[in-house]
Design an enzyme around this catalytic site. Sequence first.
Site, short mmCIF file in Angstrom:
data_model
loop_
_atom_site.label_atom_id
_atom_site.label_comp_id
_atom_site.label_asym_id
_atom_site.label_seq_id
_atom_site.Cartn_x
_atom_site.Cartn_y
_atom_site.Cartn_z
N SER A 76 0.66 -10.36 5.68
CA SER A 76 1.19 -9.99 4.37
C SER A 76 2.70 -9.83 4.42
CB SER A 76 0.56 -8.66 3.93
OG SER A 76 1.25 -8.12 2.82
N TYR A 110 -1.31 0.01 4.75
CA TYR A 110 -1.75 -1.38 4.61
C TYR A 110 -0.83 -2.30 5.41
CZ TYR A 110 -2.48 -5.99 2.59
OH TYR A 110 -2.71 -7.34 2.42
#
Length: 339
Positions: free
Chosen positions: A137, A162
């Site tokens: 990501s 995350y």
Amino acid sequence: MSELSTPPALQRVLVTGAAGFIGFHLCLRLLDLGYAVDGLDNMNTYYEPGLKRARLAQLRNRPGFGWHEMDIADRDGMARLFKQGRYDGVVHLAAQAGVRYSVENPMAYLDSNLAGMLTVLEGCRHNGVQHLVYASSSSVYGAATEMPLRESQNTDHPISLYAASKKANELMAHSYSHLYRFPATGLRFFTVYGPWGRPDMAIFKFVRAVIDGQPIDVYNHGDMLRDFTYVDDVVEAVVRVLGKPPVVVADRVPHQVLNVGNNGPVPLLEFIECIEAATGLPAVKNLLPMQPGDVPKTWADTSALEQGYGLRPHTDLRVGVQRFVDWYRDYYGLPAAKA
């Protein structure tokens, strides 16, 4: 279409997170290209289950698609699946998503994003998988201010759990590639959007609110830029990378990370204007301060993807937003926008 998008022969690929947003689109594309595809998903209720079931229904109607409802943290189940599947390639997309959700529910990321990655790595290690492609990501870049963001930049300062879990995935994959010499590629996705997207994504929440006549929450008072990347461009990147793994040589770890973005940040307020144009409706903005774990700007340097795989994501934001709005109205049975 590039030759890299065409498999040299029928190959078996496992796609985790197959009923998810990107996984669904990827499975359709791989099946179109002649791959035999096994899809895996635990069908959790992080967002409306009906959307996952609708995606899955389309996949299960396709020849060449096999289905496994399973949690990737299930060690024994995953070991059996890999042994029986004899996969040539694996695309690991299953994960607990969401920067903001990780601030509110950190424990949800332990099994999916860490234990789940390890079961996939172990499966690849023991079963001769030729290439593992996994989702990373843009969040791994943290609050970096040097733009555009390049793969060579330091990513040791994630600002959400995350992001930390995705950085951990990159480190885990690198260590396994070093120890067991199997090729692995991490793809750092930048703000992926498009039809069949997740309801927690900005475009989904904004379009739903605008059509329903509700205000939209606009963080950092709208002073944000995002490198919005259309899902078809992302899928094309995955397919090309899957077919061309890092070369295994004696003195080099066969692991790489690549940015997958549109290489063009767009102001958030311009993004909202695209939604207004596509829906034919005004957006009522609820301006709010920056959320914890969020970043003001993302911008992908995609030169490595272009040089190595001949791909430069390019879908115009207005086109992509219109496609999403058209899908949204069709999926929920809403009338088309007034001319």
